[in-house]
Enzyme design. Structure first.
Site, PDB file in Angstrom:
ATOM      1  N   ASP A 180       7.012   8.297  -6.863  1.00  0.00           N
ATOM      2  CA  ASP A 180       6.536   7.626  -8.066  1.00  0.00           C
ATOM      3  C   ASP A 180       6.583   8.521  -9.307  1.00  0.00           C
ATOM      4  OD1 ASP A 180       4.546   9.286  -7.082  1.00  0.00           O
ATOM      5  OD2 ASP A 180       3.155   7.683  -6.624  1.00  0.00           O
ATOM      6  N   HIS A 187      -4.454   3.635  -1.364  1.00  0.00           N
ATOM      7  CA  HIS A 187      -3.108   3.447  -1.922  1.00  0.00           C
ATOM      8  C   HIS A 187      -2.126   4.472  -1.347  1.00  0.00           C
ATOM      9  CE1 HIS A 187      -4.144   6.155  -5.619  1.00  0.00           C
ATOM     10  NE2 HIS A 187      -3.354   6.857  -4.816  1.00  0.00           N
TER      11      HIS A 187
HETATM   12  C1  F6R Z   1       1.542  10.766  -5.445  1.00  0.00           C
HETATM   13  C2  F6R Z   1       1.137   9.606  -4.687  1.00  0.00           C
HETATM   14  C3  F6R Z   1      -0.305   9.248  -4.491  1.00  0.00           C
HETATM   15  C4  F6R Z   1      -1.128  10.386  -3.916  1.00  0.00           C
HETATM   16  C5  F6R Z   1      -2.578   9.960  -3.722  1.00  0.00           C
HETATM   17  C6  F6R Z   1      -3.447  11.104  -3.238  1.00  0.00           C
HETATM   18  O1  F6R Z   1       2.961  10.846  -5.489  1.00  0.00           O
HETATM   19  O2  F6R Z   1       1.989   8.950  -4.249  1.00  0.00           O
HETATM   20  O3  F6R Z   1      -0.367   8.138  -3.636  1.00  0.00           O
HETATM   21  O4  F6R Z   1      -0.578  10.783  -2.705  1.00  0.00           O
HETATM   22  O5  F6R Z   1      -3.101   9.489  -4.929  1.00  0.00           O
HETATM   23  O6  F6R Z   1      -3.499  12.065  -4.253  1.00  0.00           O
HETATM   24  P1  F6R Z   1      -4.186  13.488  -4.030  1.00  0.00           P
HETATM   25  O7  F6R Z   1      -3.348  14.204  -3.042  1.00  0.00           O
HETATM   26  O8  F6R Z   1      -4.174  14.128  -5.372  1.00  0.00           O
HETATM   27  O9  F6R Z   1      -5.571  13.207  -3.510  1.00  0.00           O
END
Ligand code: F6R
Length: 244
Positions: A67, A138
Protein backbone atom coordinates in the site's frame (compact mmCIF):
# COMPACT_ATOMS: atom_id res chain seq x y z
CA UNK A 1 -2.83 -21.60 9.92
CA UNK A 2 0.50 -22.27 11.58
CA UNK A 3 0.99 -20.19 14.73
CA UNK A 4 4.50 -19.65 16.07
CA UNK A 5 4.74 -18.11 19.55
CA UNK A 6 7.89 -16.11 20.26
CA UNK A 7 9.18 -14.75 23.54
CA UNK A 8 9.47 -11.17 22.38
CA UNK A 9 9.77 -8.77 19.44
CA UNK A 10 13.41 -9.68 18.75
CA UNK A 11 12.60 -13.37 18.61
CA UNK A 12 9.61 -12.66 16.34
CA UNK A 13 11.80 -10.60 14.00
CA UNK A 14 14.54 -13.24 13.76
CA UNK A 15 12.08 -16.05 13.10
CA UNK A 16 10.26 -14.02 10.43
CA UNK A 17 13.59 -13.13 8.82
CA UNK A 18 14.49 -16.82 8.81
CA UNK A 19 11.31 -17.69 6.92
CA UNK A 20 11.94 -14.94 4.34
CA UNK A 21 15.61 -15.94 3.98
CA UNK A 22 14.64 -19.56 3.41
CA UNK A 23 12.22 -18.44 0.69
CA UNK A 24 14.92 -16.41 -1.07
CA UNK A 25 17.59 -19.12 -0.69
CA UNK A 26 15.25 -21.77 -2.10
CA UNK A 27 14.09 -19.51 -4.94
CA UNK A 28 16.55 -16.68 -5.71
CA UNK A 29 14.06 -15.07 -8.13
CA UNK A 30 11.34 -14.90 -5.50
CA UNK A 31 8.55 -12.37 -5.72
CA UNK A 32 8.03 -10.97 -2.23
CA UNK A 33 4.97 -9.03 -1.09
CA UNK A 34 6.08 -6.55 1.57
CA UNK A 35 4.51 -4.44 4.29
CA UNK A 36 5.40 -1.19 6.02
CA UNK A 37 4.58 -0.27 9.63
CA UNK A 38 6.48 -0.67 12.87
CA UNK A 39 6.15 -4.44 13.20
CA UNK A 40 8.36 -5.60 10.28
CA UNK A 41 11.21 -3.13 10.95
CA UNK A 42 13.13 -5.66 13.09
CA UNK A 43 12.64 -8.32 10.42
CA UNK A 44 14.05 -5.97 7.76
CA UNK A 45 17.02 -5.11 10.01
CA UNK A 46 17.81 -8.76 10.55
CA UNK A 47 17.59 -9.52 6.83
CA UNK A 48 19.87 -6.56 6.06
CA UNK A 49 22.43 -7.88 8.58
CA UNK A 50 22.37 -11.36 7.03
CA UNK A 51 22.59 -9.86 3.55
CA UNK A 52 25.70 -7.85 4.59
CA UNK A 53 27.28 -11.10 5.81
CA UNK A 54 26.52 -12.76 2.48
CA UNK A 55 24.00 -15.19 3.97
CA UNK A 56 21.08 -14.06 1.82
CA UNK A 57 21.13 -12.54 -1.65
CA UNK A 58 18.37 -10.24 -2.91
CA UNK A 59 19.95 -9.46 -6.28
CA UNK A 60 17.30 -11.39 -8.23
CA UNK A 61 14.34 -10.76 -5.94
CA UNK A 62 11.45 -8.52 -6.90
CA UNK A 63 9.08 -6.93 -4.40
CA UNK A 64 5.54 -5.56 -4.38
CA UNK A 65 4.41 -3.52 -1.42
CA UNK A 66 0.88 -3.63 -0.11
CA UNK A 67 0.00 0.00 0.00
CA UNK A 68 0.82 3.70 -0.22
CA UNK A 69 -0.78 6.95 0.92
CA UNK A 70 -2.53 8.83 -1.86
CA UNK A 71 -1.13 12.29 -2.59
CA UNK A 72 2.44 11.84 -1.35
CA UNK A 73 5.45 12.03 -3.65
CA UNK A 74 7.91 9.13 -3.63
CA UNK A 75 10.43 11.38 -1.86
CA UNK A 76 8.06 12.46 0.91
CA UNK A 77 9.52 11.20 4.20
CA UNK A 78 6.07 9.95 5.22
CA UNK A 79 5.56 7.97 2.03
CA UNK A 80 5.87 4.20 2.01
CA UNK A 81 8.28 4.53 -0.93
CA UNK A 82 10.61 6.41 1.41
CA UNK A 83 9.95 4.01 4.30
CA UNK A 84 10.92 0.98 2.22
CA UNK A 85 14.11 2.58 0.93
CA UNK A 86 15.31 3.78 4.32
CA UNK A 87 14.25 0.72 6.33
CA UNK A 88 15.11 -2.02 3.86
CA UNK A 89 16.05 -1.50 0.21
CA UNK A 90 19.00 0.84 0.88
CA UNK A 91 20.52 -1.84 3.14
CA UNK A 92 20.29 -4.91 0.90
CA UNK A 93 21.63 -5.80 -2.53
CA UNK A 94 18.28 -5.50 -4.31
CA UNK A 95 17.94 -3.80 -7.70
CA UNK A 96 15.66 -0.82 -6.99
CA UNK A 97 14.15 -1.27 -10.44
CA UNK A 98 12.70 -4.55 -9.14
CA UNK A 99 10.94 -2.92 -6.19
CA UNK A 100 7.34 -1.75 -6.52
CA UNK A 101 5.02 0.31 -4.35
CA UNK A 102 1.61 1.62 -5.49
CA UNK A 103 2.01 5.07 -7.04
CA UNK A 104 0.46 7.37 -4.45
CA UNK A 105 1.68 10.38 -6.42
CA UNK A 106 -0.77 9.55 -9.21
CA UNK A 107 -4.04 11.35 -8.36
CA UNK A 108 -5.91 9.19 -10.88
CA UNK A 109 -6.93 6.40 -8.51
CA UNK A 110 -8.36 4.12 -11.18
CA UNK A 111 -5.27 4.33 -13.37
CA UNK A 112 -2.84 3.90 -10.45
CA UNK A 113 -4.69 0.87 -9.06
CA UNK A 114 -5.23 -0.80 -12.46
CA UNK A 115 -1.56 -0.40 -13.29
CA UNK A 116 -0.51 -1.92 -9.96
CA UNK A 117 -2.83 -4.92 -10.44
CA UNK A 118 -1.39 -5.40 -13.90
CA UNK A 119 2.17 -5.41 -12.58
CA UNK A 120 1.45 -7.79 -9.69
CA UNK A 121 -0.39 -10.17 -12.03
CA UNK A 122 2.40 -10.03 -14.59
CA UNK A 123 4.90 -10.92 -11.86
CA UNK A 124 2.77 -14.01 -11.13
CA UNK A 125 1.74 -12.84 -7.61
CA UNK A 126 3.99 -13.10 -4.54
CA UNK A 127 5.67 -16.35 -3.55
CA UNK A 128 5.57 -15.00 -0.02
CA UNK A 129 3.48 -12.13 1.27
CA UNK A 130 4.59 -10.47 4.52
CA UNK A 131 1.76 -8.83 6.49
CA UNK A 132 1.32 -6.83 9.67
CA UNK A 133 -2.11 -6.55 11.25
CA UNK A 134 -3.97 -3.45 12.38
CA UNK A 135 -5.65 -3.24 15.80
CA UNK A 136 -8.99 -3.41 14.00
CA UNK A 137 -7.92 -6.48 12.01
CA UNK A 138 -6.99 -4.63 8.83
CA UNK A 139 -4.42 -6.04 6.40
CA UNK A 140 -2.80 -3.65 3.97
CA UNK A 141 -5.25 -0.76 4.20
CA UNK A 142 -8.21 -3.11 3.84
CA UNK A 143 -10.35 -1.84 6.66
CA UNK A 144 -13.32 -3.65 8.29
CA UNK A 145 -16.38 -3.44 6.05
CA UNK A 146 -19.32 -5.32 4.58
CA UNK A 147 -17.29 -7.45 2.14
CA UNK A 148 -13.73 -8.58 1.35
CA UNK A 149 -12.11 -6.38 -1.29
CA UNK A 150 -10.73 -7.72 -4.55
CA UNK A 151 -7.93 -5.93 -6.47
CA UNK A 152 -5.95 -2.77 -5.75
CA UNK A 153 -8.27 0.10 -4.87
CA UNK A 154 -8.46 3.46 -3.17
CA UNK A 155 -9.63 3.54 0.44
CA UNK A 156 -10.70 6.22 2.86
CA UNK A 157 -8.82 5.50 6.06
CA UNK A 158 -10.87 4.92 9.20
CA UNK A 159 -10.54 7.18 12.22
CA UNK A 160 -8.85 4.40 14.19
CA UNK A 161 -6.19 3.89 11.50
CA UNK A 162 -5.61 7.65 11.16
CA UNK A 163 -5.17 7.82 14.94
CA UNK A 164 -2.84 4.80 15.03
CA UNK A 165 -0.70 6.13 12.17
CA UNK A 166 -0.57 9.70 13.53
CA UNK A 167 2.25 8.63 15.89
CA UNK A 168 4.54 8.79 12.85
CA UNK A 169 3.42 12.32 11.85
CA UNK A 170 3.76 15.68 13.62
CA UNK A 171 0.00 15.82 14.11
CA UNK A 172 -3.15 13.84 13.25
CA UNK A 173 -4.12 16.52 10.67
CA UNK A 174 -1.09 15.60 8.59
CA UNK A 175 -2.04 11.94 8.15
CA UNK A 176 -3.32 11.49 4.58
CA UNK A 177 -6.99 10.47 4.52
CA UNK A 178 -6.74 8.17 1.52
CA UNK A 179 -4.51 5.37 0.34
CA UNK A 180 -4.13 2.85 -2.46
CA UNK A 181 -3.99 -0.74 -1.26
CA UNK A 182 -3.71 -4.21 -2.69
CA UNK A 183 -7.08 -5.91 -2.20
CA UNK A 184 -7.77 -8.92 0.01
CA UNK A 185 -8.26 -11.16 -3.01
CA UNK A 186 -4.82 -10.24 -4.36
CA UNK A 187 -3.28 -10.90 -0.94
CA UNK A 188 -4.92 -14.34 -0.94
CA UNK A 189 -3.32 -15.11 -4.34
CA UNK A 190 0.13 -15.20 -2.68
CA UNK A 191 1.47 -18.75 -2.49
CA UNK A 192 2.45 -18.30 1.13
CA UNK A 193 1.64 -15.69 3.74
CA UNK A 194 3.62 -14.65 6.81
CA UNK A 195 1.90 -12.45 9.40
CA UNK A 196 3.98 -10.76 12.09
CA UNK A 197 2.43 -9.25 15.22
CA UNK A 198 3.69 -8.07 18.57
CA UNK A 199 2.38 -6.31 21.64
CA UNK A 200 -0.75 -6.48 23.72
CA UNK A 201 -2.58 -3.90 21.60
CA UNK A 202 -2.71 -6.50 18.81
CA UNK A 203 -4.06 -9.32 21.03
CA UNK A 204 -7.75 -8.86 20.11
CA UNK A 205 -7.02 -8.59 16.38
CA UNK A 206 -4.74 -11.64 16.47
CA UNK A 207 -7.39 -13.66 18.31
CA UNK A 208 -10.05 -12.68 15.75
CA UNK A 209 -7.67 -13.38 12.86
CA UNK A 210 -6.85 -16.89 14.11
CA UNK A 211 -9.99 -18.02 15.95
CA UNK A 212 -12.86 -15.67 15.11
CA UNK A 213 -15.45 -16.15 12.39
CA UNK A 214 -14.25 -15.45 8.85
CA UNK A 215 -15.85 -12.05 8.56
CA UNK A 216 -14.97 -8.91 6.55
CA UNK A 217 -15.43 -6.97 9.80
CA UNK A 218 -12.02 -8.48 10.59
CA UNK A 219 -10.30 -8.60 7.17
CA UNK A 220 -7.39 -10.69 8.52
CA UNK A 221 -9.80 -13.50 9.44
CA UNK A 222 -9.89 -14.59 5.79
CA UNK A 223 -6.31 -15.81 6.22
CA UNK A 224 -7.78 -18.85 8.02
CA UNK A 225 -8.82 -20.02 4.54
CA UNK A 226 -5.33 -19.69 3.04
CA UNK A 227 -3.59 -23.03 2.61
CA UNK A 228 -0.12 -21.78 3.60
CA UNK A 229 -0.35 -19.05 6.20
CA UNK A 230 2.07 -18.70 9.11
CA UNK A 231 1.58 -16.29 12.02
CA UNK A 232 4.69 -15.38 14.01
CA UNK A 233 3.70 -13.41 17.08
CA UNK A 234 5.03 -12.68 20.54
CA UNK A 235 3.47 -13.77 23.85
CA UNK A 236 1.67 -10.45 24.30
CA UNK A 237 0.03 -10.52 20.85
CA UNK A 238 -1.00 -14.16 21.42
CA UNK A 239 -2.16 -13.58 25.00
CA UNK A 240 -5.84 -14.06 24.08
CA UNK A 241 -5.22 -17.19 21.97
CA UNK A 242 -5.27 -20.70 23.42
CA UNK A 243 -1.89 -22.38 23.81
CA UNK A 244 -1.54 -25.18 21.28
C1 F6R B 1 1.39 -1.45 6.13
C2 F6R B 1 0.17 -2.21 6.29
C3 F6R B 1 -0.63 -2.17 7.56
C4 F6R B 1 0.19 -2.50 8.79
C5 F6R B 1 -0.68 -2.47 10.04
C6 F6R B 1 0.12 -2.70 11.30
O1 F6R B 1 1.92 -1.65 4.83
O2 F6R B 1 -0.17 -2.84 5.38
O3 F6R B 1 -1.69 -3.08 7.43
O4 F6R B 1 0.76 -3.76 8.64
O5 F6R B 1 -1.31 -1.23 10.15
O6 F6R B 1 1.00 -1.63 11.46
P1 F6R B 1 2.13 -1.62 12.59
O7 F6R B 1 3.09 -2.68 12.22
O8 F6R B 1 2.72 -0.26 12.52
O9 F6R B 1 1.42 -1.90 13.89
Amino acid sequence: MRIIRTVDYKDMSRKAANVISAQVILKPKSVLGLATGTTPIGTYKQLAAWCAKGDVDFSQVSTYNLDEYRGLSHEDVQSYHYFMRTNFFDHINIDLANTHVPDGSNPDADAACREYDRMVAEAGYPDLQLLGIGRNGHIGFNEPGPYFSKGTHMVNLTESTIKANSRLFDSEDQVPRQAYTMGVQTIMYARSILVVANGEEKADAVYRMCYGPVDPQCPASILQLHTNCTVIADEAALSKCPRA
